[in-house]
Design a protein around this motif. Sequence first.
Motif, PDB file in Angstrom:
ATOM      1  N   HIS A   1       0.846  -1.199   0.000  1.00 32.58           N
ATOM      2  CA  HIS A   1       0.000   0.000   0.000  1.00 32.58           C
ATOM      3  C   HIS A   1       0.883   1.250   0.000  1.00 32.58           C
ATOM      4  O   HIS A   1       0.642   2.201  -0.752  1.00 32.58           O
ATOM      5  CB  HIS A   1      -0.893  -0.055   1.246  1.00 32.58           C
ATOM      6  CG  HIS A   1      -1.963   0.988   1.289  1.00 32.58           C
ATOM      7  ND1 HIS A   1      -2.502   1.436   2.480  1.00 32.58           N
ATOM      8  CD2 HIS A   1      -2.602   1.685   0.310  1.00 32.58           C
ATOM      9  CE1 HIS A   1      -3.415   2.356   2.217  1.00 32.58           C
ATOM     10  NE2 HIS A   1      -3.500   2.521   0.924  1.00 32.58           N
TER      11      HIS A   1
ATOM     12  N   ALA B   1       2.316   1.703  -3.446  1.00 27.25           N
ATOM     13  CA  ALA B   1       1.334   2.255  -4.395  1.00 27.25           C
ATOM     14  C   ALA B   1       1.104   3.744  -4.138  1.00 27.25           C
ATOM     15  O   ALA B   1       1.026   4.548  -5.078  1.00 27.25           O
ATOM     16  CB  ALA B   1       0.019   1.487  -4.290  1.00 27.25           C
ATOM     17  N   ARG B   2       1.005   4.137  -2.868  1.00 23.64           N
ATOM     18  CA  ARG B   2       0.776   5.558  -2.548  1.00 23.64           C
ATOM     19  C   ARG B   2       2.001   6.397  -2.904  1.00 23.64           C
ATOM     20  O   ARG B   2       1.866   7.536  -3.361  1.00 23.64           O
ATOM     21  CB  ARG B   2       0.414   5.745  -1.074  1.00 23.64           C
ATOM     22  CG  ARG B   2      -0.963   5.166  -0.712  1.00 23.64           C
ATOM     23  CD  ARG B   2      -1.340   5.444   0.743  1.00 23.64           C
ATOM     24  NE  ARG B   2      -1.705   6.818   0.959  1.00 23.64           N
ATOM     25  CZ  ARG B   2      -2.958   7.286   1.044  1.00 23.64           C
ATOM     26  NH1 ARG B   2      -3.971   6.459   0.951  1.00 23.64           N
ATOM     27  NH2 ARG B   2      -3.188   8.562   1.226  1.00 23.64           N
TER      28      ARG B   2
ATOM     29  N   ALA C   1       1.954   6.817  -6.625  1.00 18.83           N
ATOM     30  CA  ALA C   1       0.893   7.766  -6.981  1.00 18.83           C
ATOM     31  C   ALA C   1       1.361   9.196  -6.708  1.00 18.83           C
ATOM     32  O   ALA C   1       1.164  10.098  -7.536  1.00 18.83           O
ATOM     33  CB  ALA C   1      -0.387   7.453  -6.208  1.00 18.83           C
TER      34      ALA C   1
ATOM     35  N   LEU D   1      -2.940   3.960 -13.230  1.00 14.94           N
ATOM     36  CA  LEU D   1      -2.707   3.324 -11.916  1.00 14.94           C
ATOM     37  C   LEU D   1      -4.008   3.264 -11.115  1.00 14.94           C
ATOM     38  O   LEU D   1      -4.337   2.247 -10.487  1.00 14.94           O
ATOM     39  CB  LEU D   1      -1.638   4.107 -11.136  1.00 14.94           C
ATOM     40  CG  LEU D   1      -1.426   3.744  -9.658  1.00 14.94           C
ATOM     41  CD1 LEU D   1      -0.985   2.289  -9.493  1.00 14.94           C
ATOM     42  CD2 LEU D   1      -0.382   4.669  -9.021  1.00 14.94           C
ATOM     43  N   LEU D   2      -4.782   4.372 -11.165  1.00 14.47           N
ATOM     44  CA  LEU D   2      -6.069   4.401 -10.467  1.00 14.47           C
ATOM     45  C   LEU D   2      -7.013   3.330 -11.013  1.00 14.47           C
ATOM     46  O   LEU D   2      -7.635   2.589 -10.258  1.00 14.47           O
ATOM     47  CB  LEU D   2      -6.736   5.767 -10.637  1.00 14.47           C
ATOM     48  CG  LEU D   2      -6.320   6.854  -9.678  1.00 14.47           C
ATOM     49  CD1 LEU D   2      -7.094   8.130  -9.997  1.00 14.47           C
ATOM     50  CD2 LEU D   2      -6.609   6.429  -8.249  1.00 14.47           C
TER      51      LEU D   2
ATOM     52  N   SER E   1      -5.835  -0.111  -9.890  1.00 15.48           N
ATOM     53  CA  SER E   1      -6.029  -0.423  -8.460  1.00 15.48           C
ATOM     54  C   SER E   1      -7.510  -0.620  -8.145  1.00 15.48           C
ATOM     55  O   SER E   1      -7.864  -1.389  -7.259  1.00 15.48           O
ATOM     56  CB  SER E   1      -5.437   0.673  -7.577  1.00 15.48           C
ATOM     57  OG  SER E   1      -6.225   1.842  -7.657  1.00 15.48           O
TER      58      SER E   1
ATOM     59  N   LEU F   1      -2.815  -5.209  -3.262  1.00 18.48           N
ATOM     60  CA  LEU F   1      -1.636  -4.341  -3.264  1.00 18.48           C
ATOM     61  C   LEU F   1      -0.452  -4.987  -2.544  1.00 18.48           C
ATOM     62  O   LEU F   1       0.685  -4.570  -2.729  1.00 18.48           O
ATOM     63  CB  LEU F   1      -1.959  -2.988  -2.619  1.00 18.48           C
ATOM     64  CG  LEU F   1      -2.923  -2.076  -3.381  1.00 18.48           C
ATOM     65  CD1 LEU F   1      -3.142  -0.783  -2.601  1.00 18.48           C
ATOM     66  CD2 LEU F   1      -2.387  -1.753  -4.776  1.00 18.48           C
TER      67      LEU F   1
ATOM     68  N   ASP G   1      -3.652  15.306  -6.316  1.00 20.98           N
ATOM     69  CA  ASP G   1      -4.396  14.343  -5.491  1.00 20.98           C
ATOM     70  C   ASP G   1      -5.819  14.150  -6.006  1.00 20.98           C
ATOM     71  O   ASP G   1      -6.009  14.133  -7.222  1.00 20.98           O
ATOM     72  CB  ASP G   1      -4.327  14.722  -4.007  1.00 20.98           C
ATOM     73  CG  ASP G   1      -4.466  13.485  -3.099  1.00 20.98           C
ATOM     74  OD1 ASP G   1      -4.873  12.407  -3.573  1.00 20.98           O
ATOM     75  OD2 ASP G   1      -4.165  13.591  -1.892  1.00 20.98           O
TER      76      ASP G   1
ATOM     77  N   LEU H   1      -5.372   5.190  -2.719  1.00 25.49           N
ATOM     78  CA  LEU H   1      -4.068   5.636  -3.228  1.00 25.49           C
ATOM     79  C   LEU H   1      -3.722   7.080  -2.888  1.00 25.49           C
ATOM     80  O   LEU H   1      -2.592   7.501  -3.117  1.00 25.49           O
ATOM     81  CB  LEU H   1      -4.006   5.461  -4.743  1.00 25.49           C
ATOM     82  CG  LEU H   1      -4.087   4.030  -5.266  1.00 25.49           C
ATOM     83  CD1 LEU H   1      -3.720   3.984  -6.743  1.00 25.49           C
ATOM     84  CD2 LEU H   1      -3.154   3.105  -4.477  1.00 25.49           C
ATOM     85  N   GLY H   2      -4.686   7.845  -2.377  1.00 21.21           N
ATOM     86  CA  GLY H   2      -4.380   9.250  -2.137  1.00 21.21           C
ATOM     87  C   GLY H   2      -5.294   9.863  -1.094  1.00 21.21           C
ATOM     88  O   GLY H   2      -5.503   9.287  -0.045  1.00 21.21           O
TER      89      GLY H   2
END
Lengths: 317, 317
Positions: free
Chosen positions: A156, A159-160, A163, A200-201, A204, A212, B139, B145-146
């Motif tokens: 996670h 991934a963040r 991003a 990516l969004l 996911s 993840l 964002d 993810l955000g």
Amino acid sequence: MPSNVSAIAIDAGGSTTLAVVVDINGSCEAVVRSGPGNPVTDANRAAANITDACAAALAASAHQPHMVVATVAGTLSRDFPELAESLATRALPTHLILESDLLSAYFSATAAPEGSVMVVGTGAVAGKVSGGRLVSLRDGLGWLLGDDGSGFWMGHRVARAVAADLDGRGPSTSLTPQVLEFFVDVPRRSGVRNKDLAALLTWSQSRTPVALAQLAILAARDAATDDVAHTICSEAAAHALATLDSLTQGDEGAVVLGGGVLDPSGPVGREVHARLGERARPVADGIAGAALMAVRELGGDADEATLARITRSLAQR
Amino acid sequence: MPSNVSAIAIDAGGSTTLAVVVDINGSCEAVVRSGPGNPVTDANRAAANITDACAAALAASAHQPHMVVATVAGTLSRDFPELAESLATRALPTHLILESDLLSAYFSATAAPEGSVMVVGTGAVAGKVSGGRLVSLRDGLGWLLGDDGSGFWMGHRVARAVAADLDGRGPSTSLTPQVLEFFVDVPRRSGVRNKDLAALLTWSQSRTPVALAQLAILAARDAATDDVAHTICSEAAAHALATLDSLTQGDEGAVVLGGGVLDPSGPVGREVHARLGERARPVADGIAGAALMAVRELGGDADEATLARITRSLAQR
């Protein structure tokens, strides 16, 4: 002791279920393997896979085991009636003893009745063993509320971080091009947002959050060369140690460490093993411990000599 | 200009949709309200609610608007064909212009063609406005993810902090007894785990993750008296400011701030407003901005005088 008294021991994991027939002296035969056996994820599938493993072990054994000792995830907070029903349907032994897979991981490394154990794979959970029983737990709360430092936690974070990198909010990291490889097949659309970030969004959102966890390996791989990856791994190790500290509170007993994240060849496991020194005992899986627990249930001596016999006889198969 | 040229302006939000009929000079009439209008959450429901609002505004107006200017969440990354279809079915104006709700929030505070805007509610998103258009975003990537520093981010932190407190891994916090109130009706079962912790798990698993955003208010309420709550709020403010900094990069223009988390009466909004000083412009909703954008689409003067007229005429309704 009469060696014809035996049980089927099961270590049911998230990806693989292992089964073995063990006699009262710790001699093992008929080691077999089936699919995922975690009842928290899917109780019916877990019951079916554990039953398959029992049937295969029974068919390959000269013994007539009358008992099943199964160590599974999550039984401390949840019943698992599906398994007893599934065993009965196939005319397998219905004398069923369910235990935590934390305990089988623990007894795979030591027969000592007092100590601690931590398993960090997709999730993260630690337990204190006393009198041969699990007397307290820390974490194991799942990806949303806990599992600090787990494979999900790391993936996670990966991934963040990727991003944030693609969004221009976070530092550039070598994790980004590697994560992009995971969804090269997602079509890119033009818009105000970075195209890779939008992809990516989409990627996911097309799977369950816990998937993840597969990105954790990227942080481990780049920990020595990338600052972002290094931070993720060292914070994961700090979380694991904090969870253990809250459980053992200065107690100096053995700490059994299992699960892919705590493997001593990776950066998180290496740090945790280094901090615990000689107290750390790595384990690969829980089948030896499940067999030792079966010996105990059969009335045999669940001591270090028996564990050594189990480990030797498993190694021969 | 002839005041019989008019449009329906819509500000579609996650909990409420607002609609108004506005003429080319900025006179508003027939302000109406309907249910959730976020197409990302549920496109069919959003289309139905926006259509209801259009129909009600039209029925209450003396004008014959020929155009719908709707500002909604997420249209930058996603089409919204359900809305055009729904308007056509009800014989409403099908000349439809879709814009981002970030832009309507922005234009609710200023008519300046250059500036920035950030909205932090359940999610967190910031945008840069240039030439009256949204030219870049930061964002708004969702809870997984955000949405750094958002209501979900805060509520998730609250839930994890309470879980750690109950689990003996984290500091004691005044958030714990308040969170327990949310699931007093979940039955407690005895086991190795703390009963309240097991109940918290059961409760959190019975709803969608994003529902944790409802716990954000607890952190805001206790920020002055509880260390854990204070840290959550100050880190949320730091995240919002970091997101803005990455967008504006030293530019000194106005920053419009919307959404419950950035309300200047709360601890996060107070900190963000204090850091931005006179550049900060709070907004409550985006209906004035949607009306200003409608004036622009009608060919009117979308300037400060028109915005003042819109704001005055909305205040009278």
